[in-house]
Design a protein around this motif. Structure first.
Motif, PDB file in Angstrom:
ATOM      1  N   UNK A  66       0.862  -1.255   0.082  1.00 14.06           N
ATOM      2  CA  UNK A  66       0.112  -0.323   0.105  1.00 14.06           C
ATOM      3  C   UNK A  66       0.938   1.368   0.035  1.00 14.06           C
ATOM      4  N   UNK A  67       0.571   2.290  -0.762  1.00 15.85           N
ATOM      5  CA  UNK A  67       1.200   3.485  -0.744  1.00 15.85           C
ATOM      6  C   UNK A  67       2.603   3.531  -1.020  1.00 15.85           C
ATOM      7  N   UNK A  68       3.260   2.612  -1.868  1.00 18.90           N
ATOM      8  CA  UNK A  68       4.582   2.577  -2.044  1.00 18.90           C
ATOM      9  C   UNK A  68       4.957   3.896  -2.956  1.00 18.90           C
ATOM     10  N   UNK A  69       4.015   4.329  -3.825  1.00 23.32           N
ATOM     11  CA  UNK A  69       4.340   5.512  -4.738  1.00 23.32           C
ATOM     12  C   UNK A  69       3.400   6.592  -4.466  1.00 23.32           C
ATOM     13  N   UNK A  70       4.321   7.593  -3.921  1.00 24.64           N
ATOM     14  CA  UNK A  70       3.572   8.843  -3.377  1.00 24.64           C
ATOM     15  C   UNK A  70       3.973   9.654  -4.414  1.00 24.64           C
ATOM     16  N   UNK A  71       3.127  10.014  -5.402  1.00 27.48           N
ATOM     17  CA  UNK A  71       3.693  10.981  -6.399  1.00 27.48           C
ATOM     18  C   UNK A  71       3.520  12.549  -6.376  1.00 27.48           C
ATOM     19  N   UNK A  72       3.348  12.838  -5.188  1.00 29.34           N
ATOM     20  CA  UNK A  72       3.040  14.442  -5.087  1.00 29.34           C
ATOM     21  C   UNK A  72       4.550  14.896  -4.658  1.00 29.34           C
ATOM     22  N   UNK A  73       5.684  14.107  -4.541  1.00 34.15           N
ATOM     23  CA  UNK A  73       6.825  14.394  -4.464  1.00 34.15           C
ATOM     24  C   UNK A  73       7.816  13.773  -5.542  1.00 34.15           C
ATOM     25  N   UNK A  74       8.584  14.370  -6.063  1.00 33.72           N
ATOM     26  CA  UNK A  74       9.519  13.794  -7.291  1.00 33.72           C
ATOM     27  C   UNK A  74      10.563  12.762  -6.782  1.00 33.72           C
ATOM     28  N   UNK A  75      11.033  13.312  -5.530  1.00 30.39           N
ATOM     29  CA  UNK A  75      12.109  12.314  -4.810  1.00 30.39           C
ATOM     30  C   UNK A  75      11.445  11.062  -4.577  1.00 30.39           C
ATOM     31  N   UNK A  76      10.054  10.986  -4.224  1.00 31.60           N
ATOM     32  CA  UNK A  76       9.403   9.647  -3.842  1.00 31.60           C
ATOM     33  C   UNK A  76       9.492   8.600  -4.939  1.00 31.60           C
ATOM     34  N   UNK A  77       9.826   8.962  -6.157  1.00 35.33           N
ATOM     35  CA  UNK A  77       9.905   8.007  -7.234  1.00 35.33           C
ATOM     36  C   UNK A  77      11.250   7.251  -7.222  1.00 35.33           C
TER      37      UNK A  77
END
Length: 84
Positions: A66-77
């Protein structure tokens, strides 16, 4: 699962399966840094890898992060790209 299948006589296609429908490293997501302890962190990546390993070892039908990709911040990717 083996004991339950034996107890209820489930064999072949009727055997019970198990799976994890939601796994995450934390429900609070205290920070969003790769060096932190939130879901997009390196620690979370290691946690998910361990959970997948357990699922494979014990024959899980499914393991869903769950929630591995939090696309609101580029560094999360960055974490996503290093996992695959």
């Amino acid at each position: 699962m083996e004991n339950a299948n034996k107890k209820h006589g489930h064999t072949g296609e009727a055997k019970l399966l198990w799976g994890l429908t939601e796994v995450n490293v934390t429900y609070v997501n205290p920070d969003r840094e790769i060096s932190g302890i939130g879901n997009p962190s390196f620690l979370a990546g290691q946690f998910i890898a361990e959970i997948y390993g357990i699922g494979m070892e014990y024959g899980a039908f499914t393991v869903n992060p769950w929630c591995i990709s939090e696309t609101d911040r580029i560094r999360s990717m960055i974490l996503i790209l290093t996992l695959f």
